[in-house]
Motif scaffolding. Structure first.
Motif, PDB file in Angstrom:
ATOM      1  N   THR A   8     -20.716  32.504  48.983  1.00  0.00           N
ATOM      2  CA  THR A   8     -20.109  32.027  50.214  1.00  0.00           C
ATOM      3  C   THR A   8     -20.390  30.539  50.359  1.00  0.00           C
ATOM      4  N   GLU A   9     -19.992  29.983  51.480  1.00  0.00           N
ATOM      5  CA  GLU A   9     -20.228  28.578  51.771  1.00  0.00           C
ATOM      6  C   GLU A   9     -20.740  28.485  53.201  1.00  0.00           C
ATOM      7  N   ILE A  10     -21.860  27.793  53.372  1.00  0.00           N
ATOM      8  CA  ILE A  10     -22.498  27.710  54.680  1.00  0.00           C
ATOM      9  C   ILE A  10     -22.654  26.245  55.074  1.00  0.00           C
ATOM     10  N   ASP A  11     -22.299  25.941  56.289  1.00  0.00           N
ATOM     11  CA  ASP A  11     -22.373  24.573  56.779  1.00  0.00           C
ATOM     12  C   ASP A  11     -23.816  24.251  57.182  1.00  0.00           C
ATOM     13  N   PRO A  13     -26.674  21.407  58.486  1.00  0.00           N
ATOM     14  CA  PRO A  13     -26.645  20.268  59.402  1.00  0.00           C
ATOM     15  C   PRO A  13     -26.552  18.882  58.739  1.00  0.00           C
ATOM     16  N   LYS A  14     -27.294  18.658  57.648  1.00  0.00           N
ATOM     17  CA  LYS A  14     -27.386  17.309  57.086  1.00  0.00           C
ATOM     18  C   LYS A  14     -26.498  17.076  55.865  1.00  0.00           C
ATOM     19  N   ILE A  15     -26.010  18.143  55.258  1.00  0.00           N
ATOM     20  CA  ILE A  15     -25.220  17.961  54.034  1.00  0.00           C
ATOM     21  C   ILE A  15     -23.848  18.613  54.090  1.00  0.00           C
ATOM     22  N   GLY A  16     -23.544  19.304  55.173  1.00  0.00           N
ATOM     23  CA  GLY A  16     -22.225  19.902  55.304  1.00  0.00           C
ATOM     24  C   GLY A  16     -22.106  21.203  54.532  1.00  0.00           C
ATOM     25  N   PRO A  17     -20.896  21.559  54.069  1.00  0.00           N
ATOM     26  CA  PRO A  17     -20.669  22.831  53.364  1.00  0.00           C
ATOM     27  C   PRO A  17     -21.537  22.950  52.104  1.00  0.00           C
ATOM     28  N   LEU A  18     -22.262  24.034  52.014  1.00  0.00           N
ATOM     29  CA  LEU A  18     -23.158  24.262  50.887  1.00  0.00           C
ATOM     30  C   LEU A  18     -22.825  25.591  50.215  1.00  0.00           C
ATOM     31  N   PRO A  19     -22.503  25.594  48.901  1.00  0.00           N
ATOM     32  CA  PRO A  19     -22.282  26.866  48.205  1.00  0.00           C
ATOM     33  C   PRO A  19     -23.566  27.687  48.171  1.00  0.00           C
ATOM     34  N   VAL A  20     -23.468  28.955  48.511  1.00  0.00           N
ATOM     35  CA  VAL A  20     -24.637  29.831  48.555  1.00  0.00           C
ATOM     36  C   VAL A  20     -24.319  31.136  47.839  1.00  0.00           C
ATOM     37  N   ARG A  21     -25.217  31.548  46.980  1.00  0.00           N
ATOM     38  CA  ARG A  21     -25.096  32.841  46.315  1.00  0.00           C
ATOM     39  C   ARG A  21     -26.220  33.736  46.813  1.00  0.00           C
ATOM     40  N   LEU A  22     -25.869  34.892  47.345  1.00  0.00           N
ATOM     41  CA  LEU A  22     -26.844  35.892  47.765  1.00  0.00           C
ATOM     42  C   LEU A  22     -26.919  36.955  46.678  1.00  0.00           C
ATOM     43  N   ARG A  23     -28.096  37.098  46.077  1.00  0.00           N
ATOM     44  CA  ARG A  23     -28.233  38.025  44.947  1.00  0.00           C
ATOM     45  C   ARG A  23     -29.270  39.093  45.262  1.00  0.00           C
ATOM     46  N   PRO A  24     -28.838  40.336  45.484  1.00  0.00           N
ATOM     47  CA  PRO A  24     -29.804  41.407  45.754  1.00  0.00           C
ATOM     48  C   PRO A  24     -30.632  41.708  44.509  1.00  0.00           C
ATOM     49  N   SER A  25     -31.893  42.037  44.716  1.00  0.00           N
ATOM     50  CA  SER A  25     -32.775  42.339  43.590  1.00  0.00           C
ATOM     51  C   SER A  25     -33.747  43.444  43.968  1.00  0.00           C
ATOM     52  N   ILE A  56     -29.964  34.425  55.382  1.00  0.00           N
ATOM     53  CA  ILE A  56     -29.343  33.185  55.846  1.00  0.00           C
ATOM     54  C   ILE A  56     -30.277  32.440  56.789  1.00  0.00           C
ATOM     55  N   SER A  57     -31.007  33.183  57.605  1.00  0.00           N
ATOM     56  CA  SER A  57     -31.960  32.568  58.518  1.00  0.00           C
ATOM     57  C   SER A  57     -33.020  31.792  57.751  1.00  0.00           C
ATOM     58  N   MET A  58     -33.465  32.353  56.623  1.00  0.00           N
ATOM     59  CA  MET A  58     -34.461  31.670  55.796  1.00  0.00           C
ATOM     60  C   MET A  58     -33.901  30.359  55.260  1.00  0.00           C
ATOM     61  N   LEU A  59     -32.613  30.376  54.896  1.00  0.00           N
ATOM     62  CA  LEU A  59     -31.975  29.163  54.389  1.00  0.00           C
ATOM     63  C   LEU A  59     -32.071  28.040  55.417  1.00  0.00           C
TER      64      LEU A  59
END
Length: 238
Positions: A8-11, A13-25, A56-59
């Motif tokens: 996904t992509e998460i906005d 605050p300081k860098i704007g849209p950020l690509p994020v991969r969530l990988r269950p383990s 996402i909260s941890m991010l």
């Protein structure tokens, strides 16, 4: 609970849209954040039982750390005429020679590429993959012979998190990007994976086999930890 991997992509605050991969383990015991230079983003390893919302909260909780590391990523370098890239740890310039009929070859600090310049990126990538196989395969078979083992098959991949792997049936896989690293680093990774043919773990016995095959390897391990991510900034995907 996160069941499937998600990109996904998460906005931020300081860098704007950020690509994020969530990988269950199922093996992870806690949430882990990792900068992935291959796609200018972050991978979050999510253990069983942890929700997407918590991940996402941890991010966001580590937003400053993420921002600092994303901003420090080295520039991407395409395999194009005029670019400089590492090859077996030494800087090489890419030069186009459209009229030549030799394909791609390296000589005196230059990677020469014949044919139309617009195909340089693909041709240099193919060349590097071929050279990686030529460097890795003989070393793997030689190391295996020293411990009385046989390599079943060797394959090259473009893995993001591991430089090599060994399966229980004797198949070895390596990142082709090792050919961009210094020769001693490539050599160490080959010895490391071959050692798994005897010890499919990271026990003291395993490291004793690595020591037997390669010798002291702290320097090479440290190089990969500090510089390995930069190798993903070259060529394909750049």
């Amino acid at each position: 609970m996160l069941i499937n991997a998600e990109e996904t992509e998460i906005d931020m605050p300081k860098i704007g849209p950020l690509p994020v991969r969530l990988r269950p383990s199922a093996r992870a015991s806690r949430l882990k954040l990792r900068i992935d230079p291959a796609f200018d983003g972050v991978e979050i390893v999510v253990p069983n039982g942890v929700s997407r919302k918590t991940a996402i909260s941890m991010l966001f909780q580590h937003g400053d750390w993420v921002t600092a590391h994303i901003q420090r990523l080295p520039d991407r370098v395409q395999f194009v005429p005029g670019a400089w890239i590492p090859f077996m740890g030494h800087d090489h310039a890419i030069r186009a020679v459209p009229e030549a009929k030799r394909g791609v070859w390296a000589e005196s600090g230059i990677i020469w590429v014949s044919g139309l310049p617009e195909y340089t990126n693909r041709r240099v990538t193919d060349f590097l993959k071929k050279q990686a196989k030529l460097e890795i395969a003989p070393r793997a078979h030689e190391y295996a012979g020293k411990i009385g083992k046989k390599v079943n098959r060797i394959s090259l991949k473009d893995t993001r998190t591991r430089w090599g792997s060994c399966s229980s049936n004797g198949n070895l896989a390596f990142s082709w990007r090792l050919v961009l690293a210094p020769e001693d680093v490539l050599d160490y990774v080959v010895a490391h994976e071959v050692a798994h043919l005897q010890e499919l773990n990271h026990s003291a016995r395993f490291w004793a086999v690595v020591e037997e095959l390669y010798g002291p390897s702290k320097k090479q391990q440290h190089w990969l930890k500090r510089n390995g991510s930069a190798l993903h900034r070259y060529g394909e995907g750049s």
